[in-house]
Design a protein around this motif. Sequence first.
Motif, PDB file in Angstrom:
ATOM      1  N   SER A  91       9.237  -1.704   8.028  1.00  0.00           N
ATOM      2  CA  SER A  91      10.620  -1.311   8.331  1.00  0.00           C
ATOM      3  C   SER A  91      11.084  -1.875   9.666  1.00  0.00           C
ATOM      4  O   SER A  91      12.239  -2.296   9.812  1.00  0.00           O
ATOM      5  N   PHE A  92      10.195  -1.905  10.675  1.00  0.00           N
ATOM      6  CA  PHE A  92      10.532  -2.507  11.957  1.00  0.00           C
ATOM      7  C   PHE A  92      10.856  -3.995  11.790  1.00  0.00           C
ATOM      8  O   PHE A  92      11.866  -4.498  12.290  1.00  0.00           O
ATOM      9  N   LEU A  93       9.981  -4.697  11.092  1.00  0.00           N
ATOM     10  CA  LEU A  93      10.132  -6.146  10.948  1.00  0.00           C
ATOM     11  C   LEU A  93      11.381  -6.511  10.151  1.00  0.00           C
ATOM     12  O   LEU A  93      12.079  -7.474  10.478  1.00  0.00           O
ATOM     13  N   LEU A  94      11.686  -5.749   9.122  1.00  0.00           N
ATOM     14  CA  LEU A  94      12.889  -6.014   8.347  1.00  0.00           C
ATOM     15  C   LEU A  94      14.149  -5.780   9.179  1.00  0.00           C
ATOM     16  O   LEU A  94      15.137  -6.506   9.057  1.00  0.00           O
ATOM     17  N   ALA A  95      14.114  -4.768  10.039  1.00  0.00           N
ATOM     18  CA  ALA A  95      15.289  -4.443  10.854  1.00  0.00           C
ATOM     19  C   ALA A  95      15.587  -5.514  11.897  1.00  0.00           C
ATOM     20  O   ALA A  95      16.754  -5.744  12.235  1.00  0.00           O
ATOM     21  N   PHE A  96      14.536  -6.168  12.417  1.00  0.00           N
ATOM     22  CA  PHE A  96      14.745  -7.136  13.490  1.00  0.00           C
ATOM     23  C   PHE A  96      14.760  -8.582  13.019  1.00  0.00           C
ATOM     24  O   PHE A  96      14.882  -9.498  13.842  1.00  0.00           O
ATOM     25  N   THR A  97      14.629  -8.801  11.718  1.00  0.00           N
ATOM     26  CA  THR A  97      14.721 -10.165  11.181  1.00  0.00           C
ATOM     27  C   THR A  97      15.860 -10.215  10.170  1.00  0.00           C
ATOM     28  O   THR A  97      16.342  -9.183   9.702  1.00  0.00           O
ATOM     29  N   ARG A  98      16.270 -11.422   9.843  1.00  0.00           N
ATOM     30  CA  ARG A  98      17.365 -11.587   8.895  1.00  0.00           C
ATOM     31  C   ARG A  98      16.968 -12.382   7.656  1.00  0.00           C
ATOM     32  O   ARG A  98      17.579 -12.231   6.604  1.00  0.00           O
ATOM     33  N   SER A  99      15.983 -13.244   7.759  1.00  0.00           N
ATOM     34  CA  SER A  99      15.605 -14.066   6.613  1.00  0.00           C
ATOM     35  C   SER A  99      14.119 -14.030   6.299  1.00  0.00           C
ATOM     36  O   SER A  99      13.708 -14.482   5.231  1.00  0.00           O
ATOM     37  N   SER A 100      13.303 -13.518   7.206  1.00  0.00           N
ATOM     38  CA  SER A 100      11.857 -13.483   6.969  1.00  0.00           C
ATOM     39  C   SER A 100      11.523 -12.573   5.796  1.00  0.00           C
ATOM     40  O   SER A 100      12.185 -11.563   5.559  1.00  0.00           O
ATOM     41  N   ARG A 101      10.483 -12.948   5.091  1.00  0.00           N
ATOM     42  CA  ARG A 101      10.004 -12.177   3.953  1.00  0.00           C
ATOM     43  C   ARG A 101       8.629 -11.593   4.290  1.00  0.00           C
ATOM     44  O   ARG A 101       7.836 -12.227   4.996  1.00  0.00           O
ATOM     45  N   PHE A 102       8.332 -10.413   3.765  1.00  0.00           N
ATOM     46  CA  PHE A 102       7.114  -9.704   4.146  1.00  0.00           C
ATOM     47  C   PHE A 102       6.405  -9.140   2.915  1.00  0.00           C
ATOM     48  O   PHE A 102       7.050  -8.675   1.976  1.00  0.00           O
ATOM     49  N   ILE A 103       5.074  -9.188   2.972  1.00  0.00           N
ATOM     50  CA  ILE A 103       4.246  -8.649   1.897  1.00  0.00           C
ATOM     51  C   ILE A 103       3.411  -7.523   2.476  1.00  0.00           C
ATOM     52  O   ILE A 103       2.528  -7.750   3.313  1.00  0.00           O
ATOM     53  N   ALA A 104       3.715  -6.306   2.071  1.00  0.00           N
ATOM     54  CA  ALA A 104       2.974  -5.147   2.559  1.00  0.00           C
ATOM     55  C   ALA A 104       1.629  -5.066   1.850  1.00  0.00           C
ATOM     56  O   ALA A 104       1.499  -5.461   0.686  1.00  0.00           O
ATOM     57  N   SER A 105       0.633  -4.553   2.551  1.00  0.00           N
ATOM     58  CA  SER A 105      -0.674  -4.339   1.935  1.00  0.00           C
ATOM     59  C   SER A 105      -0.746  -2.922   1.398  1.00  0.00           C
ATOM     60  O   SER A 105      -0.285  -1.981   2.046  1.00  0.00           O
ATOM     61  N   ALA A 106      -1.280  -2.785   0.203  1.00  0.00           N
ATOM     62  CA  ALA A 106      -1.451  -1.464  -0.392  1.00  0.00           C
ATOM     63  C   ALA A 106      -2.823  -0.911  -0.024  1.00  0.00           C
ATOM     64  O   ALA A 106      -3.798  -1.661   0.051  1.00  0.00           O
ATOM     65  N   HIS A 107      -2.882   0.398   0.217  1.00  0.00           N
ATOM     66  CA  HIS A 107      -4.149   1.065   0.518  1.00  0.00           C
ATOM     67  C   HIS A 107      -4.218   2.314  -0.359  1.00  0.00           C
ATOM     68  O   HIS A 107      -3.766   3.396   0.037  1.00  0.00           O
ATOM     69  N   PRO A 108      -4.761   2.171  -1.572  1.00  0.00           N
ATOM     70  CA  PRO A 108      -4.716   3.266  -2.553  1.00  0.00           C
ATOM     71  C   PRO A 108      -5.271   4.589  -2.065  1.00  0.00           C
ATOM     72  O   PRO A 108      -4.779   5.646  -2.461  1.00  0.00           O
ATOM     73  N   ALA A 109      -6.285   4.561  -1.206  1.00  0.00           N
ATOM     74  CA  ALA A 109      -6.870   5.815  -0.741  1.00  0.00           C
ATOM     75  C   ALA A 109      -5.934   6.583   0.184  1.00  0.00           C
ATOM     76  O   ALA A 109      -6.082   7.792   0.364  1.00  0.00           O
ATOM     77  N   GLN A 110      -4.961   5.885   0.791  1.00  0.00           N
ATOM     78  CA  GLN A 110      -4.067   6.513   1.767  1.00  0.00           C
ATOM     79  C   GLN A 110      -2.658   6.711   1.245  1.00  0.00           C
ATOM     80  O   GLN A 110      -1.925   7.549   1.764  1.00  0.00           O
ATOM     81  N   GLN A 111      -2.251   5.940   0.261  1.00  0.00           N
ATOM     82  CA  GLN A 111      -0.856   5.947  -0.170  1.00  0.00           C
ATOM     83  C   GLN A 111      -0.738   6.448  -1.604  1.00  0.00           C
ATOM     84  O   GLN A 111      -1.233   5.811  -2.540  1.00  0.00           O
ATOM     85  N   HIS A 112      -0.081   7.581  -1.762  1.00  0.00           N
ATOM     86  CA  HIS A 112       0.196   8.026  -3.121  1.00  0.00           C
ATOM     87  C   HIS A 112       1.131   7.005  -3.763  1.00  0.00           C
ATOM     88  O   HIS A 112       2.107   6.567  -3.143  1.00  0.00           O
TER      89      HIS A 112
END
Length: 280
Positions: free
Chosen positions: A62-83
């Motif tokens: 969310s920080f990176l999306l707010a301060f960039t305009r064209s960059s693309r981001f791939i979040a890492s999933a962590h099944p044990a921590q994220q429902h």
Amino acid sequence: MTVHTVLDLSGQALEDILITLAGGGAPATALGKALDALPVAAYALGLGAAAASARDTSVALSFLLAFTRSSRFIASAHPAQQHPINLARNLSTLNALHGPRIGLALHADAPTAGWFRPEDAASPASAADYLRLVSSLWDSWPMDALIGDTEGGRYVDADCIVRIADPVYTHIGGPLTLPTDIPGKPPLLLLSPHGAEACTDPSVDLQLNETAPGSGHFVSGPVSLRTGAPSLDAVLAWPLEAHARAQRASIREALQLPAGRMAAVGQTPVFKDAAVAVRV
């Protein structure tokens, strides 16, 4: 061949970025512009971190999306921590706010037990299963369900808001609480160790294979994902030539992927069956 580079931000490099962005002001604005200027197809978040030290990357995203305009981001999933429902809802919200600049990735050997799927289950969940579940949850309220008929008093087509039935995670079905644009939904990337077999799950958009054991370099055709950037300075020193630049493109376009498609197999309209509605 033109290389479409995905550059991973993990460890100290990601910490340095978040400290600068959290401080706001001119330094944060300048960093956002610098990240937009680098010739990379996308940045990955946390894929180079050890599983024991991994954490939810959605706040960093969310920080990176707010301060960039064209960059693309791939979040890492962590099944044990994220429902899965929380992860799907968070990414869908960010995708709606910032455009189709988001993807989701998971290492093929990541642990996936938990969330109603014990380790001793008859058929253990795979990383692809977890990714498919998240993508299926995005199908539970497609954007096409929106009608917006103010005169007739009909906001949505209730038949399109469904509880999905995943064959592995049978107790998690949604629906989510906001609509998702199916063609523009975040692509799913699976990172496989060297020598692994091809993934046959059609919901996975791209499987990247490690070039050598422990190299941290994953490839698939023209897409190259590199982990191990030691610092923010090393990220900003990324060479400006010889790599494809895809300014103002969606993440699917930047990675040369087709439009998103439905991943859910079984679907039950939520508001047609009282027994299903009770489970929501």
